[in-house]
Write a protein that holds these residues in place. Sequence first.
Motif, PDB file in Angstrom:
ATOM      1  N   LYS A  82       2.918  -2.530   0.029  1.00 52.62           N
ATOM      2  CA  LYS A  82       3.574  -1.486  -0.882  1.00 52.62           C
ATOM      3  C   LYS A  82       2.732  -0.456  -1.153  1.00 52.62           C
ATOM      4  O   LYS A  82       2.998   0.600  -1.447  1.00 52.62           O
ATOM      5  CB  LYS A  82       4.419  -2.444  -1.796  1.00 52.62           C
ATOM      6  CG  LYS A  82       5.508  -3.093  -1.289  1.00 52.62           C
ATOM      7  CD  LYS A  82       5.974  -3.987  -2.547  1.00 52.62           C
ATOM      8  CE  LYS A  82       7.144  -4.642  -2.106  1.00 52.62           C
ATOM      9  NZ  LYS A  82       7.635  -5.514  -1.356  1.00 52.62           N
ATOM     10  N   LEU A  83       1.492  -0.960  -1.782  1.00 51.56           N
ATOM     11  CA  LEU A  83       0.726   0.167  -2.068  1.00 51.56           C
ATOM     12  C   LEU A  83       0.110   1.018  -1.038  1.00 51.56           C
ATOM     13  O   LEU A  83      -0.059   2.224  -1.574  1.00 51.56           O
ATOM     14  CB  LEU A  83      -0.731  -0.523  -2.798  1.00 51.56           C
ATOM     15  CG  LEU A  83      -0.518  -1.483  -4.113  1.00 51.56           C
ATOM     16  CD1 LEU A  83      -1.768  -2.239  -4.412  1.00 51.56           C
ATOM     17  CD2 LEU A  83      -0.145  -0.681  -5.165  1.00 51.56           C
ATOM     18  N   ILE A  84      -0.084   0.409   0.394  1.00 49.39           N
ATOM     19  CA  ILE A  84      -0.274   1.612   1.389  1.00 49.39           C
ATOM     20  C   ILE A  84       0.722   2.310   1.504  1.00 49.39           C
ATOM     21  O   ILE A  84       0.682   3.614   1.641  1.00 49.39           O
ATOM     22  CB  ILE A  84      -0.844   0.780   2.411  1.00 49.39           C
ATOM     23  CG1 ILE A  84      -2.036   0.191   2.151  1.00 49.39           C
ATOM     24  CG2 ILE A  84      -0.635   1.570   3.762  1.00 49.39           C
ATOM     25  CD1 ILE A  84      -2.329  -1.053   3.321  1.00 49.39           C
ATOM     26  N   LYS A  85       1.961   1.959   1.519  1.00 50.53           N
ATOM     27  CA  LYS A  85       3.078   2.819   1.640  1.00 50.53           C
ATOM     28  C   LYS A  85       3.147   3.946   0.501  1.00 50.53           C
ATOM     29  O   LYS A  85       3.666   5.068   0.571  1.00 50.53           O
ATOM     30  CB  LYS A  85       4.588   1.981   1.774  1.00 50.53           C
ATOM     31  CG  LYS A  85       4.698   1.285   3.145  1.00 50.53           C
ATOM     32  CD  LYS A  85       5.792   0.479   3.147  1.00 50.53           C
ATOM     33  CE  LYS A  85       6.050  -0.474   4.545  1.00 50.53           C
ATOM     34  NZ  LYS A  85       7.105  -1.114   4.322  1.00 50.53           N
ATOM     35  N   PHE A  86       3.016   3.332  -0.473  1.00 51.77           N
ATOM     36  CA  PHE A  86       3.162   4.310  -1.873  1.00 51.77           C
ATOM     37  C   PHE A  86       1.942   5.343  -1.836  1.00 51.77           C
ATOM     38  O   PHE A  86       2.177   6.543  -2.166  1.00 51.77           O
ATOM     39  CB  PHE A  86       2.780   3.492  -3.093  1.00 51.77           C
ATOM     40  CG  PHE A  86       3.128   4.524  -4.282  1.00 51.77           C
ATOM     41  CD1 PHE A  86       4.275   4.891  -4.610  1.00 51.77           C
ATOM     42  CD2 PHE A  86       1.812   4.386  -5.262  1.00 51.77           C
ATOM     43  CE1 PHE A  86       4.402   5.659  -5.928  1.00 51.77           C
ATOM     44  CE2 PHE A  86       1.949   5.439  -6.290  1.00 51.77           C
ATOM     45  CZ  PHE A  86       3.335   5.873  -6.565  1.00 51.77           C
ATOM     46  N   GLU A  88       0.461   6.482   0.803  1.00 56.36           N
ATOM     47  CA  GLU A  88       1.048   7.583   1.996  1.00 56.36           C
ATOM     48  C   GLU A  88       2.012   8.517   1.656  1.00 56.36           C
ATOM     49  O   GLU A  88       2.163   9.471   1.830  1.00 56.36           O
ATOM     50  CB  GLU A  88       1.487   6.732   3.355  1.00 56.36           C
ATOM     51  CG  GLU A  88       0.281   6.083   3.990  1.00 56.36           C
ATOM     52  CD  GLU A  88       0.731   5.272   5.113  1.00 56.36           C
ATOM     53  OE1 GLU A  88       2.168   5.338   5.479  1.00 56.36           O
ATOM     54  OE2 GLU A  88      -0.119   4.671   5.652  1.00 56.36           O
ATOM     55  N   PHE A  89       2.880   8.050   0.702  1.00 50.63           N
ATOM     56  CA  PHE A  89       4.060   8.883   0.186  1.00 50.63           C
ATOM     57  C   PHE A  89       3.429   9.963  -0.855  1.00 50.63           C
ATOM     58  O   PHE A  89       3.941  11.143  -0.935  1.00 50.63           O
ATOM     59  CB  PHE A  89       4.919   8.110  -0.896  1.00 50.63           C
ATOM     60  CG  PHE A  89       6.043   8.725  -1.490  1.00 50.63           C
ATOM     61  CD1 PHE A  89       7.050   9.338  -0.878  1.00 50.63           C
ATOM     62  CD2 PHE A  89       6.054   8.827  -2.691  1.00 50.63           C
ATOM     63  CE1 PHE A  89       8.088   9.874  -1.388  1.00 50.63           C
ATOM     64  CE2 PHE A  89       6.985   9.723  -3.270  1.00 50.63           C
ATOM     65  CZ  PHE A  89       7.919   9.992  -2.666  1.00 50.63           C
ATOM     66  N   ILE A  90       2.439   9.525  -1.429  1.00 50.33           N
ATOM     67  CA  ILE A  90       1.689  10.588  -2.457  1.00 50.33           C
ATOM     68  C   ILE A  90       0.881  11.674  -1.580  1.00 50.33           C
ATOM     69  O   ILE A  90       1.017  12.685  -1.576  1.00 50.33           O
ATOM     70  CB  ILE A  90       0.903   9.928  -3.723  1.00 50.33           C
ATOM     71  CG1 ILE A  90       1.563   9.103  -4.522  1.00 50.33           C
ATOM     72  CG2 ILE A  90       0.015  10.870  -4.198  1.00 50.33           C
ATOM     73  CD1 ILE A  90       0.992   8.346  -5.439  1.00 50.33           C
TER      74      ILE A  90
END
Length: 90
Positions: A82-86, A88-90
């Motif tokens: 979840k932290l990796i996806k977050f 990449e979102f930022i």
Amino acid sequence: PTMGYLVGFIFAAFFAGYLNLKTNIFIIFLKLILSVSIIYILGILWLGNLIGWDKPLLALGLMPFLLAELFKISLLTILTKKLIKFREFI
């Protein structure tokens, strides 16, 4: 008495910087265990040199912290994807 642990943090951070966290969740868990193990190995070695090898080193420098470390590693393993996806979102 904490010098070995402080040096261990440096080596563990260096090792953890090379971790590929986009793999399987079990591989991530094992890599994080290995990173934390570096801290405790160097800490126990320093503690043994400081207070003597005849003392219960594992009971003094390792056992009180194992349950908390296991909880932190498990939590980080679950949150990694979840932290990796977050990130990449930022």
